[in-house]
Scaffold this motif. Sequence first.
Motif, PDB file in Angstrom:
ATOM      1  N   THR A 120      30.523   3.383  -5.800  1.00 27.85           N
ATOM      2  CA  THR A 120      30.333   1.980  -6.161  1.00 27.85           C
ATOM      3  C   THR A 120      31.028   1.066  -5.165  1.00 27.85           C
ATOM      4  N   ALA A 121      32.273   1.373  -4.821  1.00 28.80           N
ATOM      5  CA  ALA A 121      33.024   0.551  -3.865  1.00 28.80           C
ATOM      6  C   ALA A 121      32.347   0.554  -2.499  1.00 28.80           C
ATOM      7  N   SER A 122      31.889   1.714  -2.050  1.00 25.41           N
ATOM      8  CA  SER A 122      31.235   1.811  -0.739  1.00 25.41           C
ATOM      9  C   SER A 122      29.916   1.054  -0.716  1.00 25.41           C
ATOM     10  N   MET A 123      29.156   1.144  -1.789  1.00 26.80           N
ATOM     11  CA  MET A 123      27.886   0.410  -1.851  1.00 26.80           C
ATOM     12  C   MET A 123      28.132  -1.098  -1.916  1.00 26.80           C
ATOM     13  N   ASN A 124      29.191  -1.510  -2.599  1.00 25.68           N
ATOM     14  CA  ASN A 124      29.542  -2.936  -2.610  1.00 25.68           C
ATOM     15  C   ASN A 124      29.908  -3.418  -1.210  1.00 25.68           C
ATOM     16  N   GLU A 125      30.610  -2.578  -0.444  1.00 28.91           N
ATOM     17  CA  GLU A 125      30.925  -2.919   0.951  1.00 28.91           C
ATOM     18  C   GLU A 125      29.648  -3.015   1.774  1.00 28.91           C
ATOM     19  N   LEU A 126      28.734  -2.072   1.582  1.00 30.93           N
ATOM     20  CA  LEU A 126      27.463  -2.104   2.301  1.00 30.93           C
ATOM     21  C   LEU A 126      26.705  -3.386   1.982  1.00 30.93           C
ATOM     22  N   GLU A 127      26.720  -3.770   0.721  1.00 29.61           N
ATOM     23  CA  GLU A 127      26.035  -4.982   0.279  1.00 29.61           C
ATOM     24  C   GLU A 127      26.563  -6.215   1.010  1.00 29.61           C
ATOM     25  N   GLU A 128      27.850  -6.204   1.324  1.00 28.32           N
ATOM     26  CA  GLU A 128      28.463  -7.356   2.004  1.00 28.32           C
ATOM     27  C   GLU A 128      28.039  -7.460   3.468  1.00 28.32           C
ATOM     28  N   ALA A 166      23.119  15.114  -8.168  1.00 33.31           N
ATOM     29  CA  ALA A 166      22.869  13.720  -8.536  1.00 33.31           C
ATOM     30  C   ALA A 166      21.863  13.587  -9.673  1.00 33.31           C
ATOM     31  N   SER A 167      20.959  14.550  -9.815  1.00 37.81           N
ATOM     32  CA  SER A 167      19.964  14.477 -10.893  1.00 37.81           C
ATOM     33  C   SER A 167      20.610  14.597 -12.275  1.00 37.81           C
ATOM     34  N   TRP A 168      21.838  15.091 -12.328  1.00 38.34           N
ATOM     35  CA  TRP A 168      22.548  15.218 -13.605  1.00 38.34           C
ATOM     36  C   TRP A 168      23.227  13.912 -14.014  1.00 38.34           C
ATOM     37  N   PHE A 169      23.309  12.964 -13.085  1.00 43.19           N
ATOM     38  CA  PHE A 169      24.084  11.750 -13.319  1.00 43.19           C
ATOM     39  C   PHE A 169      23.768  11.057 -14.641  1.00 43.19           C
ATOM     40  N   PRO A 170      22.492  10.779 -14.968  1.00 35.82           N
ATOM     41  CA  PRO A 170      22.245  10.018 -16.208  1.00 35.82           C
ATOM     42  C   PRO A 170      22.844  10.680 -17.447  1.00 35.82           C
ATOM     43  N   VAL A 171      22.713  11.999 -17.549  1.00 33.47           N
ATOM     44  CA  VAL A 171      23.249  12.704 -18.713  1.00 33.47           C
ATOM     45  C   VAL A 171      24.769  12.645 -18.709  1.00 33.47           C
ATOM     46  N   PHE A 172      25.370  12.900 -17.559  1.00 30.65           N
ATOM     47  CA  PHE A 172      26.840  12.861 -17.480  1.00 30.65           C
ATOM     48  C   PHE A 172      27.360  11.468 -17.784  1.00 30.65           C
ATOM     49  N   PHE A 184      18.690   8.657  -0.396  1.00 29.92           N
ATOM     50  CA  PHE A 184      19.909   8.239  -1.090  1.00 29.92           C
ATOM     51  C   PHE A 184      20.487   9.398  -1.907  1.00 29.92           C
ATOM     52  N   LEU A 185      19.639  10.094  -2.666  1.00 26.38           N
ATOM     53  CA  LEU A 185      20.129  11.200  -3.496  1.00 26.38           C
ATOM     54  C   LEU A 185      20.659  12.353  -2.651  1.00 26.38           C
ATOM     55  N   ALA A 186      20.036  12.600  -1.505  1.00 28.55           N
ATOM     56  CA  ALA A 186      20.544  13.644  -0.606  1.00 28.55           C
ATOM     57  C   ALA A 186      21.935  13.265  -0.100  1.00 28.55           C
ATOM     58  N   GLU A 187      22.117  12.001   0.211  1.00 29.89           N
ATOM     59  CA  GLU A 187      23.429  11.528   0.675  1.00 29.89           C
ATOM     60  C   GLU A 187      24.470  11.646  -0.446  1.00 29.89           C
ATOM     61  N   ILE A 188      24.087  11.301  -1.653  1.00 29.23           N
ATOM     62  CA  ILE A 188      25.007  11.417  -2.793  1.00 29.23           C
ATOM     63  C   ILE A 188      25.369  12.884  -3.016  1.00 29.23           C
ATOM     64  N   LEU A 217       0.816  -1.214   0.000  1.00 32.54           N
ATOM     65  CA  LEU A 217       0.000   0.000   0.000  1.00 32.54           C
ATOM     66  C   LEU A 217       0.850   1.265   0.000  1.00 32.54           C
ATOM     67  N   VAL A 218       2.071   1.161   0.515  1.00 35.00           N
ATOM     68  CA  VAL A 218       2.944   2.339   0.580  1.00 35.00           C
ATOM     69  C   VAL A 218       4.265   2.101  -0.153  1.00 35.00           C
ATOM     70  N   LEU A 219       4.272   1.156  -1.077  1.00 34.81           N
ATOM     71  CA  LEU A 219       5.510   0.857  -1.805  1.00 34.81           C
ATOM     72  C   LEU A 219       6.059   2.107  -2.487  1.00 34.81           C
ATOM     73  N   GLY A 220       5.215   2.839  -3.190  1.00 35.07           N
ATOM     74  CA  GLY A 220       5.672   4.044  -3.884  1.00 35.07           C
ATOM     75  C   GLY A 220       6.242   5.069  -2.916  1.00 35.07           C
ATOM     76  N   SER A 221       5.578   5.246  -1.788  1.00 34.94           N
ATOM     77  CA  SER A 221       6.065   6.203  -0.788  1.00 34.94           C
ATOM     78  C   SER A 221       7.418   5.765  -0.229  1.00 34.94           C
ATOM     79  N   ARG A 222       7.560   4.482   0.040  1.00 38.35           N
ATOM     80  CA  ARG A 222       8.838   3.981   0.574  1.00 38.35           C
ATOM     81  C   ARG A 222       9.952   4.135  -0.447  1.00 38.35           C
ATOM     82  N   LEU A 223       9.656   3.812  -1.704  1.00 38.83           N
ATOM     83  CA  LEU A 223      10.681   3.954  -2.740  1.00 38.83           C
ATOM     84  C   LEU A 223      11.063   5.419  -2.922  1.00 38.83           C
TER      85      LEU A 223
END
Length: 167
Positions: free
Chosen positions: A119-127, A40-46, A23-27, A10-16
């Motif tokens: 990428t490296a930090s997120m891979n560490e988090l994933e572990e 971060a909003s420029w990332f896809p174009v860059f 996440f974007l604020a942290e980036i 029921l709140v999937l969209g809100s949670r995402l």
Amino acid sequence: MNLYQSLGYLVLGSRLRRMSETFLAEINRIYQNQGIEFDASWFPVFYLLSKNDSLSIKELSGQTEVSHPAASQLITNLKNRKLVETTVCVDDGRRQLVQFTDKGRELLKQILPVWEAITASMNELEETDPKIAEILPAISALENTFRNYNLAGKVGEKLNPIPNEKF
């Protein structure tokens, strides 16, 4: 378990959205901490321009899966900051090709190490938790399935079932 977790889909969209905003604020804070004026909003174009000499706004729109007006607005923003420029396509005068300016290429050089570190930090988090490793495949599966799943139609069928017709 908090309210959001207890309400499931029921709140999937809100949670995402909340997770995305966090996440974007942290980036963005990472870029700011490094003294890099990048959003971060420029990332896809860059990212796409880092892999291509130039792309049309239509190509950028298609590859990033945003509307043409949204892509055009982002390109205008980047043009105003002198990070990209547009030129008319030689083969088709209706198409505008987007490419980095010198300032944009310099900014790209600054942010490439940040991307590697993220990428490296997120891979560490994933572990730290095996469930985190499931998130990207799960999001991809949901995106791919949701494209072909008519949620509004399915919910409508449940709310307004067609009575069995007698022949």
